[in-house]
Design a protein around this motif. Structure first.
Motif, mmCIF file in Angstrom:
data_model
loop_
_atom_site.group_PDB
_atom_site.id
_atom_site.type_symbol
_atom_site.label_atom_id
_atom_site.label_comp_id
_atom_site.label_asym_id
_atom_site.label_seq_id
_atom_site.Cartn_x
_atom_site.Cartn_y
_atom_site.Cartn_z
ATOM 1 N N LEU A 152 0.794 -1.169 0.012
ATOM 2 C CA LEU A 152 0.035 0.003 -0.101
ATOM 3 C C LEU A 152 0.882 1.170 -0.191
ATOM 4 C CD1 LEU A 152 -1.885 -2.435 1.426
ATOM 5 C CD2 LEU A 152 -3.483 -0.638 1.957
ATOM 6 N N ILE A 153 1.933 1.294 0.714
ATOM 7 C CA ILE A 153 2.893 2.262 0.544
ATOM 8 C C ILE A 153 3.646 2.511 -0.696
ATOM 9 C CG2 ILE A 153 5.313 2.980 1.504
ATOM 10 C CD1 ILE A 153 4.532 1.649 4.162
ATOM 11 N N ALA A 154 3.784 1.587 -1.386
ATOM 12 C CA ALA A 154 4.387 1.518 -2.622
ATOM 13 C C ALA A 154 3.281 1.980 -3.484
ATOM 14 C CB ALA A 154 4.805 0.124 -3.180
ATOM 15 N N ALA A 155 2.110 1.694 -3.522
ATOM 16 C CA ALA A 155 1.073 2.346 -4.367
ATOM 17 C C ALA A 155 0.858 3.692 -4.287
ATOM 18 C CB ALA A 155 -0.280 1.473 -4.092
ATOM 19 N N MET A 156 1.060 4.264 -2.977
ATOM 20 C CA MET A 156 1.018 5.576 -2.766
ATOM 21 C C MET A 156 1.853 6.325 -3.305
ATOM 22 S SD MET A 156 -0.672 6.632 0.777
ATOM 23 C CE MET A 156 0.370 6.022 2.016
ATOM 24 N N ALA A 157 3.033 5.922 -3.168
ATOM 25 C CA ALA A 157 4.452 6.568 -3.746
ATOM 26 C C ALA A 157 4.260 6.629 -5.421
ATOM 27 C CB ALA A 157 5.696 5.456 -3.470
ATOM 28 N N VAL A 158 3.991 5.367 -5.810
ATOM 29 C CA VAL A 158 3.592 5.383 -7.506
ATOM 30 C C VAL A 158 2.608 6.476 -7.785
ATOM 31 C CG1 VAL A 158 2.936 4.023 -9.529
ATOM 32 C CG2 VAL A 158 4.513 2.860 -7.681
ATOM 33 N N ALA A 159 1.322 6.580 -6.949
ATOM 34 C CA ALA A 159 0.161 7.483 -7.529
ATOM 35 C C ALA A 159 0.914 8.880 -7.357
ATOM 36 C CB ALA A 159 -0.852 7.041 -6.567
ATOM 37 N N ARG A 160 1.703 9.268 -6.132
ATOM 38 C CA ARG A 160 2.134 10.649 -6.107
ATOM 39 C C ARG A 160 2.980 10.912 -7.233
ATOM 40 N NH1 ARG A 160 3.225 12.862 -0.191
ATOM 41 N NH2 ARG A 160 3.078 14.599 -1.364
ATOM 42 N N GLY A 161 4.154 9.851 -7.147
ATOM 43 C CA GLY A 161 5.321 10.075 -8.348
ATOM 44 C C GLY A 161 4.579 10.435 -9.759
ATOM 45 N N ILE A 162 3.668 9.543 -10.138
ATOM 46 C CA ILE A 162 2.970 9.860 -11.342
ATOM 47 C C ILE A 162 2.378 11.132 -11.494
ATOM 48 C CG2 ILE A 162 1.110 9.069 -13.029
ATOM 49 C CD1 ILE A 162 1.812 5.978 -12.359
ATOM 50 N N GLU A 163 1.569 11.457 -10.390
ATOM 51 C CA GLU A 163 0.957 12.666 -10.313
ATOM 52 C C GLU A 163 1.969 13.950 -10.460
ATOM 53 O OE1 GLU A 163 -3.076 12.448 -7.716
ATOM 54 O OE2 GLU A 163 -1.535 13.030 -6.757
ATOM 55 N N ASP A 164 2.812 13.756 -9.895
ATOM 56 C CA ASP A 164 3.862 15.099 -9.939
ATOM 57 C C ASP A 164 4.614 15.008 -11.348
ATOM 58 O OD1 ASP A 164 3.779 15.302 -7.158
ATOM 59 O OD2 ASP A 164 5.782 14.802 -6.595
ATOM 60 N N GLU A 165 4.938 13.799 -12.080
ATOM 61 C CA GLU A 165 5.607 14.035 -13.075
ATOM 62 C C GLU A 165 4.501 14.162 -14.316
ATOM 63 O OE1 GLU A 165 8.792 13.577 -14.083
ATOM 64 O OE2 GLU A 165 8.976 13.926 -11.903
ATOM 65 N N THR A 166 3.142 13.934 -14.063
ATOM 66 C CA THR A 166 2.313 14.302 -15.289
ATOM 67 C C THR A 166 1.241 15.571 -15.185
ATOM 68 O OG1 THR A 166 0.727 12.422 -14.481
ATOM 69 C CG2 THR A 166 2.590 11.799 -15.851
ATOM 70 N N GLY A 167 0.914 15.425 -13.646
ATOM 71 C CA GLY A 167 -0.307 16.408 -13.654
ATOM 72 C C GLY A 167 -1.444 15.711 -13.719
ATOM 73 N N LEU A 168 -1.571 14.428 -14.016
ATOM 74 C CA LEU A 168 -2.695 13.661 -14.286
ATOM 75 C C LEU A 168 -3.373 13.131 -12.850
ATOM 76 C CD1 LEU A 168 -1.473 11.227 -17.097
ATOM 77 C CD2 LEU A 168 -3.318 13.037 -17.272
ATOM 78 N N LYS A 169 -4.626 12.945 -12.843
ATOM 79 C CA LYS A 169 -5.216 12.605 -11.495
ATOM 80 C C LYS A 169 -5.245 11.228 -11.411
ATOM 81 C CE LYS A 169 -9.074 12.973 -8.543
ATOM 82 N NZ LYS A 169 -8.310 12.024 -7.761
ATOM 83 N N VAL A 170 -4.530 10.501 -10.439
ATOM 84 C CA VAL A 170 -4.317 9.056 -10.213
ATOM 85 C C VAL A 170 -4.845 8.757 -8.994
ATOM 86 C CG1 VAL A 170 -2.337 7.653 -10.139
ATOM 87 C CG2 VAL A 170 -1.866 10.014 -11.279
ATOM 88 N N GLY A 171 -5.438 7.618 -9.187
ATOM 89 C CA GLY A 171 -6.051 6.795 -7.950
ATOM 90 C C GLY A 171 -5.390 5.423 -7.510
ATOM 91 N N ILE A 172 -5.968 4.876 -6.396
ATOM 92 C CA ILE A 172 -5.604 3.632 -6.100
ATOM 93 C C ILE A 172 -6.787 2.753 -6.001
ATOM 94 C CG2 ILE A 172 -4.297 2.172 -4.554
ATOM 95 C CD1 ILE A 172 -2.679 4.490 -3.555
ATOM 96 N N LYS A 173 -6.792 1.652 -6.808
ATOM 97 C CA LYS A 173 -7.788 0.336 -6.487
ATOM 98 C C LYS A 173 -7.343 -0.425 -5.285
ATOM 99 C CE LYS A 173 -9.052 -2.911 -9.470
ATOM 100 N NZ LYS A 173 -8.820 -4.169 -8.575
ATOM 101 N N TRP A 174 -7.677 -0.456 -4.193
ATOM 102 C CA TRP A 174 -7.222 -1.284 -3.224
ATOM 103 C C TRP A 174 -7.045 -2.680 -3.627
ATOM 104 C CZ3 TRP A 174 -8.389 -5.850 -0.392
ATOM 105 C CH2 TRP A 174 -7.790 -5.952 0.439
#
Ligand code: ATP
Length: 325
Positions: A152-174
């Motif tokens: 779950l920690i990795a999922a948050m890191a990936v979501a935030r990383g993609i958001e920062d690099e792209t400006g896209l809205k990113v979510g997580i499906k548990w």
């Protein structure tokens, strides 16, 4: 030295003199010249002007150890980077390196993963040069029962990383799927070697669809890539660096309490199906309810018509009642 030269060229707006580089690294001008030529051969556009020095004109989308090292900002994650152009699976490689004594924080990266794995023996599809396939090797002194929270920690890191690099809205499906526009852009697979009360090592594998322009038919309705969503091809090394920074920070917070108490709210804010009807596909029992968020241990809270249930990751998948999300 090549990673350090790259870092020096990147840090400068103008030209870096050969003399300065020689002084900085204590080597001859010929050694610098050779290193610059090797960098050029691997795709970097570097201009050399007499009496001024070297200037980096463009940075290719390269996933070499030198490239990753030259932009690294983390403290311990990526202190050792193991890059291979082609890999069966970065998780499998990281497990092997762990058996041979590779240290905590080692990162395994490849440009072409041939046999990417998902949970429960599923396949993770990749395409040469088009994605990110990387694995973090960790040796935390934690209770093995707490290891699944790292997904779950990795999922948050990936979501935030993609958001920062792209400006896209990113979510997580548990628990482990990263979603853009209701489709999966990234998956995470955590595997562990442990005794009853002792972790030997944990590998957290992250697969991201970056430049893919199309997917096999069976994935077309559920998979997407950053390129398909953004319309441009981003730099993969920069995204890896960003994800590493977030993962390292989250991981250090996690270690203090060995749970997600400091991060559950943030995870919930990313959850695409929070307060939405979901179907829980448990091998023992499939049922429907409304997803409410996670507990501080990373379990999914699902309200069914009769009671509140706690869903642990591992064996379970969650789907939207009317589709993938
Ligand atoms: P879910 O079944 O809910 O997608 P999961 O967590 O059970 O999630 P994973 O083990 O993370 O699935 O990933 C494997 C699954 O992901 C495959 O069975 C396939 O459906 C899908 N998949 C495989 N390759 C890709 C890809 N490149 N992009 C998106 N989805 C993929």
């Amino acid at each position: 030295m090549k990673a350090k030269i790259l870092a020096a060229l990147r840090a400068s707006d103008g030209y870096v003199s050969g003399q300065d580089l020689c002084g900085q690294f204590g080597v001859s001008r010929t050694a610098i010249w050779k290193a610059i030529n090797q960098l050029k051969q691997s795709g970097y556009e570097i201009e050399a002007v007499q009496n001024r020095g070297y200037h980096i004109v463009s940075i290719p989308d390269i996933l070499s150890e030198n490239e990753l090292r030259s932009i690294r900002k983390t403290k311990w994650l990526g202190d050792k980077i193991y890059y291979e152009p082609v890999s069966e699976s970065t998780n499998t490689k990281a497990m092997q390196l762990a058996e041979q004594g590779a240290p905590h924080g080692t990162i395994v990266v490849t440009d072409h993963q041939i046999n990417g794995r998902g949970r429960r023996g599923r396949i993770w599809e990749t395409e040469e040069g088009a994605g990110i396939a990387m694995t973090f090797l960790l040796r935390p002194k934690i209770d093995p029962n707490n290891a699944s929270m790292l997904t779950l920690i990795a999922a948050m890191a990936v979501a935030r990383g993609i958001e920062d690099e792209t400006g896209l809205k990113v979510g997580i499906k548990w628990p482990n799927d990263i979603i853009i526009n209701r489709k999966k852009v990234s998956g995470i697979l955590t595997e562990m070697s442990a005794q009853a009360d002792y972790v030997n090592h944990i590998v957290v594998g992250i697969g991201i669809n970056v430049h893919m322009e199309e997917f096999p038919e069976e994935l077309q309705n559920t998979a997407t890539s950053i390129f398909l969503e953004l319309g441009v091809k981003i730099n993969r090394a920069a995204l890896i660096e960003r994800i590493c920074e977030y993962f390292e920070a989250y991981f250090d917070v996690f270690l203090r309490t060995e749970d997600l108490s400091a991060m559950a709210k943030q995870y919930d804010a990313y959850m695409v199906n929070r307060n939405q009807p979901v179907k829980v596909l448990d091998p023992k029992d499939t049922y429907e309810g409304t997803a409410r968020g996670i507990t501080t241990r990373g379990e999914l809270l699902v309200d069914t018509w009769e009671c509140r249930r706690l869903v642990s990751s591992g064996e379970v998948s969650v789907r939207g009642l009317y589709g993938y999300v």
